[in-house]
Scaffold this motif. Structure first.
Motif, PDB file in Angstrom:
ATOM      1  N   GLY A 122       0.776  -1.223   0.000  1.00 50.97           N
ATOM      2  CA  GLY A 122       0.000   0.000   0.000  1.00 50.97           C
ATOM      3  C   GLY A 122       0.810   1.277   0.000  1.00 50.97           C
ATOM      4  N   THR A 147      -5.312  -5.220   0.309  1.00 48.68           N
ATOM      5  CA  THR A 147      -4.807  -3.863   0.564  1.00 48.68           C
ATOM      6  C   THR A 147      -5.946  -2.915   0.935  1.00 48.68           C
ATOM      7  OG1 THR A 147      -2.954  -4.186  -0.942  1.00 48.68           O
ATOM      8  CG2 THR A 147      -3.552  -1.922  -0.452  1.00 48.68           C
ATOM      9  N   LYS A 151      -5.828   3.106   0.509  1.00 52.78           N
ATOM     10  CA  LYS A 151      -4.543   3.140  -0.194  1.00 52.78           C
ATOM     11  C   LYS A 151      -4.722   2.900  -1.685  1.00 52.78           C
ATOM     12  CE  LYS A 151      -1.881   1.728   3.868  1.00 52.78           C
ATOM     13  NZ  LYS A 151      -1.003   0.713   4.480  1.00 52.78           N
TER      14      LYS A 151
END
Length: 370
Positions: A122, A147, A151
């Motif tokens: 990320g 993730t 991000k």
């Protein structure tokens, strides 16, 4: 331009024509570069970013700078200070290295670099995406499916192409490396490219400047792939070699207990993460500290050596301690992401020595650890 050097077999390669890893053994590159002394007394007249340490940097230009670096150093207790590296343009310390990679890719020129590829859990991905946007470079970022949505949103906002990969962080890295072998591709790897480490080392140069030409007795660093720790080690060695510090601080490496292969290897007396040793470990478990959940870091041998040579150690933190530490910092006015609180979780109550901890990422990137 300086030269890449393989720390395993001594192979050298020109930076402007080298593959992304050693062609003989596949190891990450080091950089043949000798820093000059940084003059402490004249720093006040220089640009207010990490580029003020120009004698210590392998790239003299700063065409893609966003003013990264020079983050505040805040006392937390009589012995513990925190460096607010989440106050960077992309809200994480990864800007320190990402600006170097984007600067290098831009300098290599369009005849050599048609696109940039990165892989990340990320923060490195958001940083590379931002600095590639600043440099006008095409960028693709590979991330694990898990993730944080905040991000991935940030990566897309910077104009990068996002590639989600099924599986863990290792599977993501393999996918990016396959793409990196394509003609005209620059692999902006925060693990394999040593220019990134020469960016992260400015963290310690800033500590040294802010503390009036000295360093604390210990520097705690969260460790997954080890880019901040290895950068810190580089800076400490440079400052000591130039006589700018008398003593080297201990490096305190912090991992999540759920994914802590380096801590296990360190305490078992291992020099590397060999296949046989890894087979003796419990499988990695899910962790809130996603940014350091790396089961097999490529620079493991270098990380273990750096910590031992500093007289430091490895510590691990539980998931419950990560949750508590995030709220402790928030109650003091600092909202830090769950990976970024790991060092505070490990050493925040130390009283026997002075120690600096990095708060590496903003809480807005992941939300509360639950």
């Amino acid at each position: 331009m300086t030269t890449y050097l393989c720390p395993v077999d001594g192979v050298r390669a020109a930076v402007d024509s080298a593959p992304w890893c050693c062609p003989e053994c596949g190891s990450p590159w080091d950089l043949e570069f000798t820093a000059a002394p940084v003059p402490l007394k004249s720093l006040g007249q220089r640009v207010n970013s990490l580029w003020r340490y120009e004698e210590a940097l392998p790239l003299p230009t700063k065409a893609v700078s966003l003013g990264e670096g020079r983050t505040p150093l805040v006392p937390m207790t009589p012995t513990v200070c925190a460096k607010l590296d989440f106050l960077m343009p992309t809200l994480s310390f990864k800007d320190r290295g990402a600006v170097m990679l984007a600067e290098l890719a831009l300098r290599l020129g369009p005849e050599r670099v048609h696109r940039v590829v990165a892989d990340s859990s990320g923060n490195a991905g958001t940083a590379v995406a931002a600095y590639c946007a600043r440099a006008g470079l095409s960028c693709t970022v590979y991330v694990p499916e898990s993730t944080s949505p905040k991000k991935t949103e940030q990566i897309r906002a910077h104009g990068a192409r996002l590639k989600r990969v099924q599986g863990d962080r290792e599977a993501t890295a393999r996918a990016a490396r396959a793409a990196a072998d394509e003609e005209g591709t620059f692999y902006a790897s925060h693990v394999y490219n040593p220019y990134f480490l020469h960016g992260t080392k400015t963290y310690v140069y800033e500590l040294w400047e802010d503390l009036g030409g000295s360093l604390p007795e210990a520097i705690a660093v969260p460790v997954g792939n080890g880019t901040l720790l290895l950068g810190a080690s580089l800076a400490i060695n440079e400052l000591h070699a130039h006589g700018l510090i008398a003593d080297r601080p201990q490096l305190i490496a912090v991992q999540a207990e759920a994914v802590s292969p380096l801590a296990a290897a360190f305490h078992a007396g291992e020099d590397d993460l060999g296949t046989e040793f890894l087979a003796t470990l419990k499988p990695p478990a899910p962790t809130l500290a996603e940014g350091i959940a790396i089961p097999r870091p490529p620079r493991a041998r270098q990380i273990l050596r750096a910590v031992r040579e500093s007289g430091g150690t490895f510590l691990t933190v539980t998931e419950d301690r990560i949750r508590v530490a995030q709220m402790e910092l928030a109650s003091r006015g600092l909202f830090v992401e769950s990976t970024g609180v790991a060092c505070w979780a490990a050493v925040g109550e130390w009283t026997d020595r002075t120690v600096a901890v990095p708060l590496c990422g903003a809480g807005a990137k992941t939300g509360l650890a639950i």
